[in-house]
Design a protein around this motif. Structure first.
Motif, PDB file in Angstrom:
ATOM      1  N   GLU A   1     -17.822  -0.740   2.974  1.00 35.70           N
ATOM      2  CA  GLU A   1     -18.557  -1.456   2.991  1.00 35.70           C
ATOM      3  C   GLU A   1     -18.633  -1.564   1.135  1.00 35.70           C
ATOM      4  O   GLU A   1     -18.336  -2.831   0.662  1.00 35.70           O
ATOM      5  N   SER A   2     -19.214  -0.680   0.313  1.00 38.02           N
ATOM      6  CA  SER A   2     -18.995  -0.371  -0.969  1.00 38.02           C
ATOM      7  C   SER A   2     -18.164   0.417  -2.529  1.00 38.02           C
ATOM      8  O   SER A   2     -17.363   1.525  -1.466  1.00 38.02           O
ATOM      9  N   GLY A   3     -17.841  -0.349  -2.975  1.00 38.45           N
ATOM     10  CA  GLY A   3     -16.930   0.623  -4.373  1.00 38.45           C
ATOM     11  C   GLY A   3     -15.581  -0.012  -3.824  1.00 38.45           C
ATOM     12  O   GLY A   3     -14.961  -0.439  -2.737  1.00 38.45           O
ATOM     13  N   ALA A   4     -14.715   1.065  -4.419  1.00 38.82           N
ATOM     14  CA  ALA A   4     -13.563   1.138  -4.644  1.00 38.82           C
ATOM     15  C   ALA A   4     -12.796   1.898  -3.252  1.00 38.82           C
ATOM     16  O   ALA A   4     -13.320   3.051  -2.978  1.00 38.82           O
ATOM     17  N   ALA A   5     -12.117   1.804  -2.383  1.00 42.57           N
ATOM     18  CA  ALA A   5     -11.227   2.463  -1.259  1.00 42.57           C
ATOM     19  C   ALA A   5      -9.675   2.346  -1.673  1.00 42.57           C
ATOM     20  O   ALA A   5      -9.176   0.866  -1.230  1.00 42.57           O
ATOM     21  N   TRP A   6      -8.884   3.528  -1.120  1.00 45.43           N
ATOM     22  CA  TRP A   6      -7.011   2.904  -0.919  1.00 45.43           C
ATOM     23  C   TRP A   6      -6.892   3.768   0.998  1.00 45.43           C
ATOM     24  O   TRP A   6      -7.690   4.604   0.716  1.00 45.43           O
ATOM     25  N   ILE A   7      -5.982   2.799   1.043  1.00 50.55           N
ATOM     26  CA  ILE A   7      -5.853   2.403   2.261  1.00 50.55           C
ATOM     27  C   ILE A   7      -4.579   3.084   2.648  1.00 50.55           C
ATOM     28  O   ILE A   7      -3.425   2.060   1.865  1.00 50.55           O
ATOM     29  N   ILE A   8      -4.118   3.733   3.384  1.00 48.67           N
ATOM     30  CA  ILE A   8      -2.934   4.862   3.518  1.00 48.67           C
ATOM     31  C   ILE A   8      -1.928   4.239   4.056  1.00 48.67           C
ATOM     32  O   ILE A   8      -2.897   4.587   5.770  1.00 48.67           O
ATOM     33  N   ASP A   9      -0.785   3.617   4.420  1.00 46.36           N
ATOM     34  CA  ASP A   9       0.008   4.048   5.946  1.00 46.36           C
ATOM     35  C   ASP A   9       1.229   4.587   5.440  1.00 46.36           C
ATOM     36  O   ASP A   9       2.139   4.418   4.851  1.00 46.36           O
TER      37      ASP A   9
END
Length: 267
Positions: A82-90
């Motif tokens: 819910e907080s901060g930066a995140a990278w989502i990979i498929d």
């Protein structure tokens, strides 16, 4: 919060990482690569999925070593923080197509900050198409995208989106019935991200599902549609989020009709 310079940096790395994963996947395409199954007989994975994901992660880690990674394969996070930066990979969205030598599959990287998408790239190397999103808009191969302006349901093409397990095929059937009785035609593409990209570029008018979706199947494509002028909500018409149940995506012109269709799926 994220400033323009940070957003631009992350957009650049998202594109670079998606291309890195796509190169690995494309090297294995149509080579007779062996497959394994995960949750069901059509839920397949290959060594190329895992290698491509690691390649994309390596690119991200070079520039953003402390950011969270959400990935379909291996032991990466499976939910968006819910907080901060995140990278989502498929690494290969549409693996079932990939292993059947069908060119409709994608390598996808999206970045979110505090749960909200800021940039993404959907690379489809077998089709020679690359979809990108930045703060200014959505693009295919560098050219601006816009959703279709079709406002007549009988002229619209709509897809039953995502996947219903075998014990939920009555819902799948109702989704198909709701579409074919309201709209001009139906499509199944076999790649969630390719489907969402098709709505963004005007190839389809919408998609519906009542299932809980995975972030690697959706976040990049949802961002793409919104930046191209479309609309994506949950089944109640509220703004779709990565943790929503159900997804209704449209060109914006037919959203009411798509919501009605989606709400027939559960019977």
């Amino acid at each position: 919060m994220i400033d323009d310079a940070d957003r631009d940096d992350r957009a650049t790395i998202a594109e670079r990482a998606a291309h890195a994963g796509a190169r690995v996947a494309h090297e294995h395409f149509r080579t007779g690569i062996s497959t394994e199954t995960k949750s069901g007989k059509t839920d397949v994975v290959t060594a190329a999925d895992r290698t491509a994901q690691r390649e994309a992660i390596d690119v991200i880690r070079t520039e953003f070593p402390d950011d969270a990674i959400v990935g379909e394969e291996d032991d990466e996070l499976k939910a968006v923080p819910e907080s901060g930066a995140a990278w989502i990979i498929d690494p290969i969205d549409g693996t079932s197509n990939f292993v059947r030598d069908n060119r409709v599959w994608a390598s996808v990287v999206a970045v979110v900050v505090d749960g909200e998408p800021v940039a993404s790239t959907t690379a489809m190397p077998a089709l020679e198409d690359v979809y990108t999103v930045d703060a200014e808009g959505a693009y295919r191969n560098g050219e601006p995208l816009a959703t279709s302006d079709v406002d007549d349901p009988e002229a619209a093409i709509v897809s039953p989106a995502m996947w219903w397990e075998m014990d939920r095929r009555d819902e799948y059937a109702r989704a198909c019935e709701a579409i074919v009785t309201r709209f001009g035609d139906a499509r199944r593409i076999g790649s969630a991200q390719a489907l969402l990209a098709s709505i963004a570029d005007g190839g389809l008018e919408g998609a519906i599902t009542n299932v809980e979706t995975n972030p690697w199947d959706t976040v990049a494509g949802v961002n793409l549609i919104r930046q191209a002028g479309g609309r994506v909500t949950d089944l109640d018409g509220n703004r779709w989020r990565h943790d929503s149940v159900g997804l209704v995506a449209s060109n914006g012109e037919l959203h009411g009709e798509l919501l009605e269709a989606a709400n027939e799926i559960e019977g």
